[in-house]
Enzyme design. Sequence first.
Site, PDB file in Angstrom:
ATOM      1  N   ARG A  78     -17.364 -10.981  28.693  1.00 56.49           N
ATOM      2  CA  ARG A  78     -16.168  -9.790  29.131  1.00 56.49           C
ATOM      3  C   ARG A  78     -16.367 -10.136  30.314  1.00 56.49           C
ATOM      4  O   ARG A  78     -14.872  -9.624  31.163  1.00 56.49           O
ATOM      5  CB  ARG A  78     -16.026  -9.040  28.126  1.00 56.49           C
ATOM      6  CG  ARG A  78     -14.807  -7.544  28.321  1.00 56.49           C
ATOM      7  CD  ARG A  78     -14.755  -7.099  27.034  1.00 56.49           C
ATOM      8  NE  ARG A  78     -15.423  -5.947  26.486  1.00 56.49           N
ATOM      9  CZ  ARG A  78     -16.341  -5.326  27.336  1.00 56.49           C
ATOM     10  NH1 ARG A  78     -15.680  -5.106  28.472  1.00 56.49           N
ATOM     11  NH2 ARG A  78     -16.965  -4.753  27.369  1.00 56.49           N
ATOM     12  N   TYR A 131      10.993 -12.011  30.226  1.00 59.24           N
ATOM     13  CA  TYR A 131      11.096 -12.878  28.467  1.00 59.24           C
ATOM     14  C   TYR A 131      10.834 -11.830  28.018  1.00 59.24           C
ATOM     15  O   TYR A 131      10.277 -10.560  27.713  1.00 59.24           O
ATOM     16  CB  TYR A 131       9.230 -13.121  28.613  1.00 59.24           C
ATOM     17  CG  TYR A 131       9.012 -13.478  26.999  1.00 59.24           C
ATOM     18  CD1 TYR A 131       9.138 -14.747  26.992  1.00 59.24           C
ATOM     19  CD2 TYR A 131       7.774 -12.698  26.980  1.00 59.24           C
ATOM     20  CE1 TYR A 131       8.562 -15.076  25.794  1.00 59.24           C
ATOM     21  CE2 TYR A 131       6.785 -13.158  25.613  1.00 59.24           C
ATOM     22  CZ  TYR A 131       7.369 -14.364  25.092  1.00 59.24           C
ATOM     23  OH  TYR A 131       7.061 -14.655  23.764  1.00 59.24           O
ATOM     24  N   ASP A 213       6.750 -13.771  37.243  1.00 59.77           N
ATOM     25  CA  ASP A 213       6.218 -14.499  36.424  1.00 59.77           C
ATOM     26  C   ASP A 213       6.823 -15.773  36.226  1.00 59.77           C
ATOM     27  O   ASP A 213       7.797 -16.232  36.878  1.00 59.77           O
ATOM     28  CB  ASP A 213       7.113 -13.810  34.897  1.00 59.77           C
ATOM     29  CG  ASP A 213       6.898 -14.819  33.384  1.00 59.77           C
ATOM     30  OD1 ASP A 213       6.360 -15.624  33.281  1.00 59.77           O
ATOM     31  OD2 ASP A 213       6.857 -14.245  32.402  1.00 59.77           O
ATOM     32  N   LYS A 238       2.188 -22.420  27.991  1.00 65.00           N
ATOM     33  CA  LYS A 238       3.371 -23.254  28.007  1.00 65.00           C
ATOM     34  C   LYS A 238       2.918 -24.162  29.078  1.00 65.00           C
ATOM     35  O   LYS A 238       2.374 -25.255  28.751  1.00 65.00           O
ATOM     36  CB  LYS A 238       4.294 -22.526  29.269  1.00 65.00           C
ATOM     37  CG  LYS A 238       4.548 -21.502  28.370  1.00 65.00           C
ATOM     38  CD  LYS A 238       5.685 -20.959  26.898  1.00 65.00           C
ATOM     39  CE  LYS A 238       5.406 -20.223  25.588  1.00 65.00           C
ATOM     40  NZ  LYS A 238       6.149 -19.038  26.701  1.00 65.00           N
TER      41      LYS A 238
END
Length: 441
Positions: A78, A131, A213, A238
């Site tokens: 983690r 988005y 972004d 993407k």
Amino acid sequence: MKPLQEAAEINGHRLRPESLMMSYGYTPAWSEGAIKCPIFQTSTFVFRNAEEGKAFFELAYGLRQADPDEEMGLIYSRLNNPSLEILEHRLTLWDGAEEAASFASGMAAISTTLLALLKPGDVVLHSEPVYGGTDFFLKQVLPRFGITAVGFSPKASQEELSAQVAEIVQGRLAMIYVETPANPTNHLVDLRACAEVARQHGSEEQPIRVVVDNTFLGPVFQHPLHHGADVVLYSATKFLGGHSDLIAGAVLASKPLMKEIKAMRTFMGTMCDPNTGWMLMRSLETLKLRMERAAQSAQVIADWLREHPQVARTYYLTHLEHDPAQQAIYEQQCLSPGSMISFDIEGGEAEAFQFLNRLKLIKLAVSLGGTESLAEHPATMTHSDIMPEVQREMGISSQMIRLSIGVEDPQDLIADLAQAFGTEADGITASYQPDAYAMYI
Ligand SMILES: *Cc1c(COP(=O)(O)O)cnc(C)c1O
């Protein structure tokens, strides 16, 4: 970092990211000569002795400063994992960033970054539209933590933006959050203007961070950090992943900002898993090839669409002659129009649906940036939770269709589009330009 710097040059000649994606940050001798980095599918790491464990934790928890050449040791997946560290080193190359962090999704990257950099009382000024998941997080989740989101119009000039900021500063403006090009209209926001406004109105004690972004054009065709942004982030689902087979995210920034963002990632547990990290490394090897090929095809297809009698208008970054301000932003900050095309079909929802239902090679699906071409209807799909009046203000109508162009032959894609319009594909020979295309094969 020294071995990394050495690996990035040959006799002072700086190697380009695409040349380094197969090797950077990894030495085959570490893994029995394996040319590819193995997947470190492990949750925890064995310390050589108790003293080493103590030293690693001191650094991880910031209990002491690192020695000049000391890197953080491996503790628990983690916090860090070699597969992710190698991936993150490679990611820094495209954007010229000091440091990167990989995440479980684009939304994990966005939510973790916003929670790391904002606190109660802060205001975020954001471009519109953003988005859908980001929009919900800004408007529905952040207010629960005392953070306010204020949208700015995509048509705002630098002066208007500055005036809006001057008003908010009393309410502690802490961030300008930008998505450019906007989805699905391809509307551009001027990154340099945002950075200038942030510098003018921010101060050392109260900085205003510009967060971008960069999913639609980056990291090959747009580099926001070069235009004054502080943080750049991605849905790696993407283009970075590029094969529609994984969900991931990435964030890049300076070391001090990444320290805050990585600390929040550790406590929220929003990191990428090793297997996905490895898949992303494989994808990065062909990132530039895929993006260039898709953009080249998209240019041919967008030009063909513009001439089609059933197309009322196209939204594509080389079709901006009617808008000099947008054209100027494009020239300043974009290196290519990319491979996202939207267009308005003559008619309305019925005509749009008929077209979408007829497509054969192009798949009817949301998402973007994969090797296969996709089509969708923003008004009733990706943007359906936006009220119709607001959709209209954003330039989204029931006539609009969004395409994500993949790496298929553009002639085949045009044949599919032509039959979906219910017309013969003979427009192909007239509009398809094999010469312009050939140089990219
Ligand atoms: C898809 C997308 C996101 C969200 O990413 P996930 O990987 O689906 O969480 C964020 N921003 C943009 C621009 C996107 O296209």
